[in-house]
Scaffold this active site. Sequence first.
Site, PDB file in Angstrom:
ATOM      1  N   ASP A 113       0.851  -1.179   0.000  1.00 10.05           N
ATOM      2  CA  ASP A 113       0.000   0.000   0.000  1.00 10.05           C
ATOM      3  C   ASP A 113       0.893   1.237   0.000  1.00 10.05           C
ATOM      4  O   ASP A 113       1.881   1.304   0.734  1.00 10.05           O
ATOM      5  CB  ASP A 113      -0.897  -0.013   1.235  1.00 10.05           C
ATOM      6  N   GLU A 145     -12.064   2.519  -2.916  1.00  9.99           N
ATOM      7  CA  GLU A 145     -12.499   3.105  -4.206  1.00  9.99           C
ATOM      8  C   GLU A 145     -11.691   2.556  -5.373  1.00  9.99           C
ATOM      9  O   GLU A 145     -12.161   2.536  -6.512  1.00  9.99           O
ATOM     10  CB  GLU A 145     -12.358   4.630  -4.180  1.00  9.99           C
ATOM     11  N   LYS A 147     -10.401  -0.553  -5.440  1.00 14.35           N
ATOM     12  CA  LYS A 147     -10.385  -2.018  -5.350  1.00 14.35           C
ATOM     13  C   LYS A 147     -11.080  -2.617  -6.572  1.00 14.35           C
ATOM     14  O   LYS A 147     -12.247  -2.992  -6.537  1.00 14.35           O
ATOM     15  CB  LYS A 147     -11.082  -2.453  -4.054  1.00 14.35           C
ATOM     16  N   LYS A 214     -10.365 -15.807   1.516  1.00 15.25           N
ATOM     17  CA  LYS A 214     -11.062 -15.056   0.473  1.00 15.25           C
ATOM     18  C   LYS A 214     -10.182 -13.966  -0.129  1.00 15.25           C
ATOM     19  O   LYS A 214      -9.425 -13.304   0.567  1.00 15.25           O
ATOM     20  CB  LYS A 214     -12.346 -14.439   1.033  1.00 15.25           C
ATOM     21  N   LYS A 223     -19.640  -4.864  -3.541  1.00 13.90           N
ATOM     22  CA  LYS A 223     -18.429  -5.168  -2.781  1.00 13.90           C
ATOM     23  C   LYS A 223     -17.989  -6.614  -2.999  1.00 13.90           C
ATOM     24  O   LYS A 223     -18.763  -7.552  -2.832  1.00 13.90           O
ATOM     25  CB  LYS A 223     -18.683  -4.904  -1.291  1.00 13.90           C
ATOM     26  N   THR A 244       1.766   3.108  13.724  1.00 14.89           N
ATOM     27  CA  THR A 244       1.648   4.248  12.805  1.00 14.89           C
ATOM     28  C   THR A 244       0.251   4.356  12.190  1.00 14.89           C
ATOM     29  O   THR A 244       0.015   5.185  11.317  1.00 14.89           O
ATOM     30  CB  THR A 244       2.685   4.121  11.673  1.00 14.89           C
ATOM     31  N   GLU A 256     -14.486  -5.517  14.053  1.00 15.62           N
ATOM     32  CA  GLU A 256     -14.457  -6.946  13.699  1.00 15.62           C
ATOM     33  C   GLU A 256     -14.124  -7.801  14.920  1.00 15.62           C
ATOM     34  O   GLU A 256     -14.580  -8.935  15.036  1.00 15.62           O
ATOM     35  CB  GLU A 256     -13.448  -7.191  12.570  1.00 15.62           C
TER      36      GLU A 256
END
Length: 454
Positions: A113, A145, A147, A214, A223, A244, A256
Amino acid sequence: MGKTHLGDTNNKEKKTEFSLVKVKGTWKRKVGKNLNKNTMDCVSAAKIYESITEKGTSWTVVSPIVFTYKVSETQGLLDPSNDTLLLGHITDSQQLEDIKKNTKPLKRFVVMDQVVYKIYGSKLTEYFKARNVLYQILPLPTTEEKKSMELAMKILEEVHKFSLDRRTEPIIAIGGGVCLDIVGLAASLYRRRTPYIRVPTTLLSYIDASVGAKTGVNFANCKNKLGTYIPPVAAFLDRSFMQTVPRRHISNGLAEMLKMALMKHRGLFELLEAHGQFLLDSRFQSDNSIECNRLEAASLSTRIAIETMLEELAPNLWEDDLNRLVDFGHLISPELEMKVLPSLLHGEAVNIDMSYMVYVSWESGLLTEEEKLRIIRCMVGLELPVWHQDCTMELVQQSLRNRLKHSGGLVRMPLPIGLGQAEIFNDTSDEILYRAYEKWCDELSTSSDSSGDP
């Protein structure tokens, strides 16, 4: 129309079960019950069932698929003295010894990322140089956005140019859940399946995306509409990455964790209830100046969350059973998240879903008033949104209609029936859903920040 009699020769069927035995480098069919015991170690787990009728011959292949993957906690993952990132996925001792003896440099392709790259890119580069690794690091904007299949294809193009060995040189994904999902999909497509490693850098991905099978990208404004069930060869968990991470993203991951607590583990709920603020303040880092019970909160809560998640995923990795407790918070949230993108993070949308479902449980008589209030207070303490103006009754109904379409005609609604206990329900009436919605709005809308901002 004429009648068909059981004695008709046309209906006679000859069935034979064959095992598959390796003989001189090739596989041979052998009738299942007539195997030589000396050859049992050369017998495949697969079977072929042959059926011969007057109409012709058909073959049914039963071939078990077994995936083995490791989820390992580690410290100092990017310390050059730590072998884990390069060799931690290898389970065969002979293979590991051969690699260590080989003077040929290892090759690794890393997708990172781009926000994470700005913080840790130089450290990763130093790690590879110190280990004499041939590497390429591809920083990408792995946000919800972005993905998409286009981003997966970009990864594949770069992987192809880098020329990986698809068996021995796993692709490494370093980032949050979106990054891990996209890279997993790309790896599952390249040469039909190239091994990959997940390194989560957010709390959400640490206890969720990293431990399952997955992969996926968004498609048609839905999604994770495109994806596969291909687990990584390993997931390496290092909590130091979280130091960070912005506070809002720590809160996002706590949603979650709370999901697993409400579904399966009262002790985890009580731990989050008591130490939620500390976990937010400390970003799950250790500090020897802090009292022992708080120190244990970070390691204990993540361990319980992972263990309970693996309990649910391991026997149902391909979701053959659609009755899944881990779907709690995921009935309405996908529609809500995509509708308001990017104002809500994934865990925030999940928590809004869970908050409403807690009211559905209470309205159904499954939770007491005190239990309902404790759960909502815990959510607020974890700095999670409990209501959103765009979570309308119309969106709830549409989400549940979509759920019926994709869940075998049943809504399969996981609901808490106490703290740390849950069941799947298919018969919740529209009347209960409406009453719960009205009460939810009446009690929570005036005190909630609907923007999803911290």
